[in-house]
Design an enzyme around this catalytic site. Structure first.
Site, PDB file in Angstrom:
ATOM      1  N   ASP A   2       0.836  -1.208   0.000  1.00 59.48           N
ATOM      2  CA  ASP A   2       0.000   0.000   0.000  1.00 59.48           C
ATOM      3  C   ASP A   2       0.871   1.258   0.000  1.00 59.48           C
ATOM      4  O   ASP A   2       0.353   2.377  -0.072  1.00 59.48           O
ATOM      5  CB  ASP A   2      -1.005  -0.003   1.155  1.00 59.48           C
ATOM      6  N   SER A   3       2.198   1.077   0.002  1.00 61.05           N
ATOM      7  CA  SER A   3       3.108   2.206  -0.233  1.00 61.05           C
ATOM      8  C   SER A   3       2.830   2.821  -1.598  1.00 61.05           C
ATOM      9  O   SER A   3       3.274   3.938  -1.881  1.00 61.05           O
ATOM     10  CB  SER A   3       4.568   1.742  -0.153  1.00 61.05           C
ATOM     11  N   ASP A  56      -1.190  -6.000  -0.286  1.00 64.38           N
ATOM     12  CA  ASP A  56      -1.560  -5.412   1.010  1.00 64.38           C
ATOM     13  C   ASP A  56      -3.059  -5.207   1.117  1.00 64.38           C
ATOM     14  O   ASP A  56      -3.692  -4.716   0.169  1.00 64.38           O
ATOM     15  CB  ASP A  56      -0.893  -4.033   1.164  1.00 64.38           C
ATOM     16  N   LYS A 111      -1.239  -9.291   2.698  1.00 64.54           N
ATOM     17  CA  LYS A 111      -0.459  -8.862   3.863  1.00 64.54           C
ATOM     18  C   LYS A 111      -1.326  -7.921   4.681  1.00 64.54           C
ATOM     19  O   LYS A 111      -2.066  -7.119   4.116  1.00 64.54           O
ATOM     20  CB  LYS A 111       0.830  -8.152   3.434  1.00 64.54           C
ATOM     21  N   GLU A 171      -1.231  -5.511   8.483  1.00 66.81           N
ATOM     22  CA  GLU A 171      -0.391  -4.973   9.549  1.00 66.81           C
ATOM     23  C   GLU A 171      -1.007  -5.272  10.912  1.00 66.81           C
ATOM     24  O   GLU A 171      -2.233  -5.266  11.065  1.00 66.81           O
ATOM     25  CB  GLU A 171      -0.245  -3.452   9.376  1.00 66.81           C
ATOM     26  N   GLU A 224       9.405  -4.387  10.092  1.00 72.32           N
ATOM     27  CA  GLU A 224       9.828  -3.100   9.517  1.00 72.32           C
ATOM     28  C   GLU A 224      10.300  -2.132  10.602  1.00 72.32           C
ATOM     29  O   GLU A 224       9.655  -2.005  11.652  1.00 72.32           O
ATOM     30  CB  GLU A 224       8.648  -2.465   8.756  1.00 72.32           C
TER      31      GLU A 224
HETATM   32  O1  KIV Z   1       3.584  -1.072   1.615  1.00 69.07           O
HETATM   33  C1  KIV Z   1       4.720  -1.559   1.475  1.00 69.07           C
HETATM   34  O2  KIV Z   1       5.412  -1.354   0.467  1.00 69.07           O
HETATM   35  C2  KIV Z   1       5.237  -2.384   2.552  1.00 69.07           C
HETATM   36  C3  KIV Z   1       6.693  -2.748   2.518  1.00 69.07           C
HETATM   37  C4  KIV Z   1       7.503  -1.558   2.782  1.00 69.07           C
HETATM   38  C5  KIV Z   1       6.992  -3.871   3.412  1.00 69.07           C
HETATM   39  O3  KIV Z   1       4.511  -2.732   3.427  1.00 69.07           O
END
Ligand code: KIV
Length: 291
Positions: A66-67, A105, A135, A137, A204
């Protein structure tokens, strides 16, 4: 090996079936045995089809993080990222890859409410993208949700330590675990996520010693970012490691300086257009001989 054929009429890439097998969640999980990982797991973020094609041969896992909120959409954080964004980019990355396991994510607000909400979001992501894992969090608080998903056929990548979706609670993106209580909490989080069935865990932005201890204490492979070389694998945001941004966090190693190279190319193009030096005969159409 190519995952696409070029349609010369439209210049579009058409996905083609390729021989070979994609990495699976059990295969990633099995890379760690007796607490050790002989061959570290390589993970990079990808958000687009073309970037996935370029990264795929070199990676065990591609993460549609989600970056992308900040990297692709210029958002101030990952908080405003939507399911629609994750599904669209996830599907593009799956289309552009054949070897790596693709994980996507779950965006903020799509899973924290209840295990049932998480299942609805995760199953939508799997159906719409073709990815093999999601993924999410969170540590102890998310363990029941991780168990709920894995017991219902959805492989989960855990994410503990600095969890950017919690920026408003954490107060920033600084490294975690400087206080002893926080260090203990990160360890408890990692163990809870591990016991809940996550097949690998991203750790992280934590002090090196904590990441090393976490990697030694859980059975699932630990993928570090701003963590420790002793982790079972590493992940970076691809745009950071390619040098596309002026500012990169301390834990990023720049493997190229694409920002400068792109600016140089754009400047040369602009100069040539203004000087009428582009296009030349090589780039213009002429009548075919005999027509
Ligand atoms: O959103 C993302 O790119 C991430 C990575 C930095 C692990 O969660």
């Amino acid at each position: 090996m190519s995952t696409f054929t070029m349609d010369t009429a439209t210049s579009r890439a058409t996905p083609t079936p390729v021989p070979g097998k994609r990495m699976t969640a059990p295969a990633i999980r099995d890379r760690k045995s007796d607490g050790k990982t002989e061959q570290p797991i390589v993970m990079l973020t990808a958000y687009t089809m073309r970037m996935a094609q370029l990264l795929d041969p070199h990676c065990d896992m591609l993460l549609v993080g989600d970056s992308l909120g900040q990297v692709i959409y210029g958002l101030p954080s990952t908080i405003p990222v939507t399911m629609e964004m994750m599904c669209a980019h996830g599907a593009a990355v799956v289309r552009g890859s054949w070897h790596a396991l693709v994980g996507v994510d779950l965006p903020f607000g799509s899973y924290e409410g209840s295990p049932a909400q998480a299942f609805a979001s995760a199953s939508r992501v799997l159906k719409e993208t073709g990815c093999a894992a999601v993924k999410l969090e969170g540590g102890e608080a998310m363990a029941p949700t991780i168990a709920f998903l894995t017991e219902r056929g959805i492989p989960v990548i855990g994410h503990v330590g600095l969890t950017p979706q919690a920026v408003n609670v954490l107060g920033g993106y600084g490294a975690r675990g400087r206080q002893q209580e926080e260090a203990h909490k990160i360890m408890r989080d990692a163990k809870a996520v591990n016991e809940a069935g996550a097949f690998c865990i991203v750790v992280e932005g934590v002090l090196e010693q904590i990441a090393t201890e976490v990697a030694r204490s859980v059975s699932a492979p630990v993928i570090g970012i701003g963590a420790s070389a002793e982790c079972d694998g590493q992940v970076l945001v691809t745009d950071d490691m390619l040098g596309l941004f002026e500012r990169t966090p301390r834990f990023v190693k720049r493997y190229d300086d694409l920002a400068t190279r792109i600016q140089d190319a754009a400047r040369t193009y602009a100069d040539e257009v203004r000087a009428r030096a582009f296009p030349t005969a090589d780039q213009t159409y002429r009548p075919k001989p005999g027509s």
